[in-house]
Motif scaffolding. Structure first.
Motif, PDB file in Angstrom:
ATOM      1  N   ILE A 314       1.386   2.506   3.644  1.00 36.88           N
ATOM      2  CA  ILE A 314       1.325   1.043   3.773  1.00 36.88           C
ATOM      3  C   ILE A 314       1.676   0.612   5.191  1.00 36.88           C
ATOM      4  O   ILE A 314       1.044  -0.306   5.750  1.00 36.88           O
ATOM      5  CB  ILE A 314       2.264   0.382   2.736  1.00 36.88           C
ATOM      6  CG1 ILE A 314       1.715   0.587   1.330  1.00 36.88           C
ATOM      7  CG2 ILE A 314       2.441  -1.104   3.039  1.00 36.88           C
ATOM      8  CD1 ILE A 314       2.637   0.094   0.227  1.00 36.88           C
ATOM      9  N   SER A 315       2.650   1.271   5.805  1.00 39.37           N
ATOM     10  CA  SER A 315       2.998   0.979   7.193  1.00 39.37           C
ATOM     11  C   SER A 315       1.793   1.168   8.111  1.00 39.37           C
ATOM     12  O   SER A 315       1.527   0.347   9.007  1.00 39.37           O
ATOM     13  CB  SER A 315       4.157   1.879   7.635  1.00 39.37           C
ATOM     14  OG  SER A 315       4.449   1.700   9.010  1.00 39.37           O
ATOM     15  N   GLU A 316       1.038   2.220   7.883  1.00 43.71           N
ATOM     16  CA  GLU A 316      -0.148   2.498   8.704  1.00 43.71           C
ATOM     17  C   GLU A 316      -1.266   1.495   8.423  1.00 43.71           C
ATOM     18  O   GLU A 316      -1.982   1.072   9.357  1.00 43.71           O
ATOM     19  CB  GLU A 316      -0.617   3.926   8.461  1.00 43.71           C
ATOM     20  CG  GLU A 316       0.382   4.970   8.939  1.00 43.71           C
ATOM     21  CD  GLU A 316       0.041   6.376   8.483  1.00 43.71           C
ATOM     22  OE1 GLU A 316      -0.999   6.544   7.813  1.00 43.71           O
ATOM     23  OE2 GLU A 316       0.824   7.302   8.778  1.00 43.71           O
ATOM     24  N   PHE A 364      11.697  -1.189   6.651  1.00 44.46           N
ATOM     25  CA  PHE A 364      10.291  -1.249   6.260  1.00 44.46           C
ATOM     26  C   PHE A 364      10.027  -2.473   5.372  1.00 44.46           C
ATOM     27  O   PHE A 364       9.044  -3.214   5.579  1.00 44.46           O
ATOM     28  CB  PHE A 364       9.879   0.026   5.536  1.00 44.46           C
ATOM     29  CG  PHE A 364       8.608  -0.129   4.762  1.00 44.46           C
ATOM     30  CD1 PHE A 364       7.369  -0.131   5.412  1.00 44.46           C
ATOM     31  CD2 PHE A 364       8.616  -0.287   3.374  1.00 44.46           C
ATOM     32  CE1 PHE A 364       6.194  -0.303   4.701  1.00 44.46           C
ATOM     33  CE2 PHE A 364       7.442  -0.452   2.663  1.00 44.46           C
ATOM     34  CZ  PHE A 364       6.233  -0.465   3.342  1.00 44.46           C
ATOM     35  N   LEU A 365      10.872  -2.687   4.380  1.00 41.78           N
ATOM     36  CA  LEU A 365      10.654  -3.794   3.462  1.00 41.78           C
ATOM     37  C   LEU A 365      10.789  -5.142   4.163  1.00 41.78           C
ATOM     38  O   LEU A 365      10.233  -6.153   3.698  1.00 41.78           O
ATOM     39  CB  LEU A 365      11.628  -3.708   2.281  1.00 41.78           C
ATOM     40  CG  LEU A 365      11.389  -2.519   1.334  1.00 41.78           C
ATOM     41  CD1 LEU A 365      12.475  -2.452   0.274  1.00 41.78           C
ATOM     42  CD2 LEU A 365      10.011  -2.606   0.675  1.00 41.78           C
ATOM     43  N   ALA A 366      11.503  -5.167   5.281  1.00 47.49           N
ATOM     44  CA  ALA A 366      11.649  -6.411   6.044  1.00 47.49           C
ATOM     45  C   ALA A 366      10.536  -6.623   7.057  1.00 47.49           C
ATOM     46  O   ALA A 366      10.111  -7.758   7.320  1.00 47.49           O
ATOM     47  CB  ALA A 366      13.001  -6.408   6.767  1.00 47.49           C
ATOM     48  N   THR A 367      10.023  -5.497   7.617  1.00 47.26           N
ATOM     49  CA  THR A 367       9.077  -5.616   8.739  1.00 47.26           C
ATOM     50  C   THR A 367       7.687  -5.058   8.453  1.00 47.26           C
ATOM     51  O   THR A 367       6.732  -5.370   9.170  1.00 47.26           O
ATOM     52  CB  THR A 367       9.627  -4.882   9.969  1.00 47.26           C
ATOM     53  OG1 THR A 367       9.659  -3.460   9.698  1.00 47.26           O
ATOM     54  CG2 THR A 367      11.038  -5.362  10.317  1.00 47.26           C
ATOM     55  N   GLY A 368       7.582  -4.195   7.428  1.00 46.62           N
ATOM     56  CA  GLY A 368       6.298  -3.550   7.154  1.00 46.62           C
ATOM     57  C   GLY A 368       6.045  -2.326   8.005  1.00 46.62           C
ATOM     58  O   GLY A 368       4.944  -1.753   7.989  1.00 46.62           O
TER      59      GLY A 368
END
Length: 371
Positions: A314-316, A364-368
Motif C-alpha cells: 500500500i505504501s508503494e 505508516f497509518l498516519a502518513t501512508g
C-alpha cells in the motif's frame, strides 16, 4: 488357477469390500455436510484514510468451526484422501503440522471416528496442543522441526495408517477453478466494492496450497490481480523463490507458526507468485498487536506477516498515485498465542524487540509511507 486361465480377473465386490465402500460414502457425506453447515467467512474492511484512495480487506478465516484458514485445507485433504482410497475405517490418520492444520484435521478425524496423531515441533503453542487434544487426538512432539515429516512417515508405516502429508497434497486437493474455494469467495464478496478486482492479494506460504489456489484462479479467470507471498525469518520459501531453487532449505524452524517452513514444500508453485516479501518476526508480531489495538480483531503472527507485506505494498501504491483495493487474510485468532506473541516475557526470552516496527507501523497509518 481357473480365473487366470479365463483372463486373470479379480473381483472386489465381496461383502467386506462393499462395507468399506459404504463407510467411505458415509464419511464423504459427513465431510460435505460440514461444508454445507459452515457459512462463508467474512470479508472485513480495515479503515484507512479516505484520501489515500486505497481499500484494505481482511478475509477472516478465524470464523471457521476450527478457528483458522486450515479448516478449508483439512476438509479438502480428507475428501481427497477418502476418494483416493487412502483413508480406511478404524485406521489412524497422521499429519505433520505446526498446529492449526492438526487442529482442523483432528476435528474431521473425530467426526469420522478415526484415531489421529499430530506430529509437531515441541515449540508449538500450548493453546494449539490443548485444542488438538480437545478433539481426542494425540500430540507427538519432536525437538527438531525439520524432522516432522520423516517422523510422520515412520508412524504411519508402523501403525498401518495414512500420512495425510499436507505439504505435498495441499495444491492438489483443492479445486482451484472454483467450488467455493477461498479465491472464488474473495472475488464474489468483492463484487459490490468500489474496486472489485484487487490490485494485490497478499498471503503467506505455509504449505503453498493457498497461494497455488489463488494464483491459478487469477489466471483461469483472466484477472489483473497480482499475488504477493510473504515469508518470515528462517523460512525457505523466499530464498527458494528468489534463486529459483526448489530444493532450498534453511534447516531451521520458524517462530511464526503456520507459514514458515525449513524447506520449500512440494505444494508451493513459484510460477504463480508475482512477488515475495521477507518479513522480520518482530514486524509480524508488531503488526498483529497493532491490528488488535486498532480494530479489536486479535490475530496470530501469520496475520501480522500478511499485514506487514500488505502495508509495504500500500505504501508503494500510494507513492505511485495508484488507487485500488488490496486483500489479505486473517489466518487464525490470537487466543492461540496468549503465551507467545502476546506475552512480553516470551518476546524478551526470544530476543524480539517490536518497538521499532511498532513505531514504523504507526507512522505508516498516519502518513501512508512505510520506510
Amino acid at each position: 488357477m481357473g480365473d487366470r486361465a479365463a483372463g486373470g480377473t479379480q473381483d472386489r465386490t465381496n461383502a467386506a469390500c462393499q462395507a468399506g465402500r459404504d463407510w467411505v460414502h458415509d464419511a464423504i457425506a459427513k465431510v460435505e455436510a460440514d461444508a454445507n453447515r459452515s457459512a462463508d467467512t467474512h470479508l472485513l474492511v480495515v479503515p484507512l484514510p479516505a484520501e489515500w484512495g486505497i481499500d484494505l480487506y481482511l478475509k477472516d478465516e478465524s470464523t471457521h468451526p476450527t478457528g483458522s484458514l486450515k479448516h478449508r485445507l483439512a476438509r479438502s485433504l480428507f475428501l481427497y484422501a477418502l476418494c483416493n482410497g487412502w483413508i480406511r475405517e478404524g485406521r489412524p490418520v497422521i499429519e505433520a503440522s505446526s498446529g492449526s492444520t492438526a487442529v482442523s484435521e483432528a476435528y474431521f478425524a473425530r467426526m469420522l471416528g478415526l484415531p489421529f496423531i499430530a506430529v509437531m515441533p515441541a515449540s508449538t503453542s500450548k493453546e494449539k496442543i490443548s485444542l488438538i487434544e480437545f478433539f481426542g487426538a494425540e500430540c507427538h512432539l519432536v525437538d527438531d522441526p525439520t524432522a516432522v515429516v520423516a517422523e510422520s512417515r515412520r508412524l504411519a508405516a508402523e501403525s498401518g495408517g495414512h500420512f495425510m502429508d499436507q505439504f505435498t497434497y495441499a495444491e492438489r486437493a483443492t479445486d482451484w477453478r472454483g467450488n467455493n474455494n477461498i479465491a472464488e469467495s474473495i472475488y464474489e464478496q468483492m463484487t459490490r466494492e468500489r474496486h472489485p478486482v484487487p490490485c494485490w492479494i497478499v498471503v503467506g506460504a505455509g504449505t503453498g496450497g493457498t497461494s497455488a489456489t489463488i494464483g491459478r484462479y487469477v489466471r483461469y479467470r483472466r484477472l489483473q490481480t497480482r499475488l504477493c507471498v510473504v515469508d518470515p525469518e528462517n523460512s525457505a520459501f523466499f530464498d527458494g523463490w528468489a534463486n529459483q531453487d526448489p530444493a532450498f532449505t534453511t534447516g531451521r524452524g520458524s517462530r511464526i507458526e503456520g507459514i514458515g517452513r525449513p524447506r520449500v514444500e512440494p505444494s508451493f508453485l513459484p510460477d504463480v507468485v508475482d512477488r515475495m516479501i521477507q518479513v522480520p518476526d518482530a514486524a509480524s508480531i508488531a503488526a498483529a498487536r497493532l491490528l488488535a489495538e486498532r480494530t479489536g480483531h486479535r490475530a496470530g503472527g501469520s496475520t501480522g506477516t500478511n499485514l506487514w507485506g500488505t502495508f509495504r505494498i500500500i505504501s508503494e501504491l500510494r507513492a505511485a498515485g495508484v488507487h485500488g483495493s488490496v486483500v489479505t487474510l486473517l489466518c487464525d485468532g490470537g487466543e492461540r498465542y496468549a503465551h507467545t506473541y502476546y506475552d512480553d516475557g516470551w518476546l524478551s526470552g526470544q530476543g524480539i524487540d517490536i518497538t521499532p516496527y511498532d513505531r514504523a507501523l504507526r507512522d505508516f497509518l498516519a502518513t501512508g509511507s512505510l520506510p
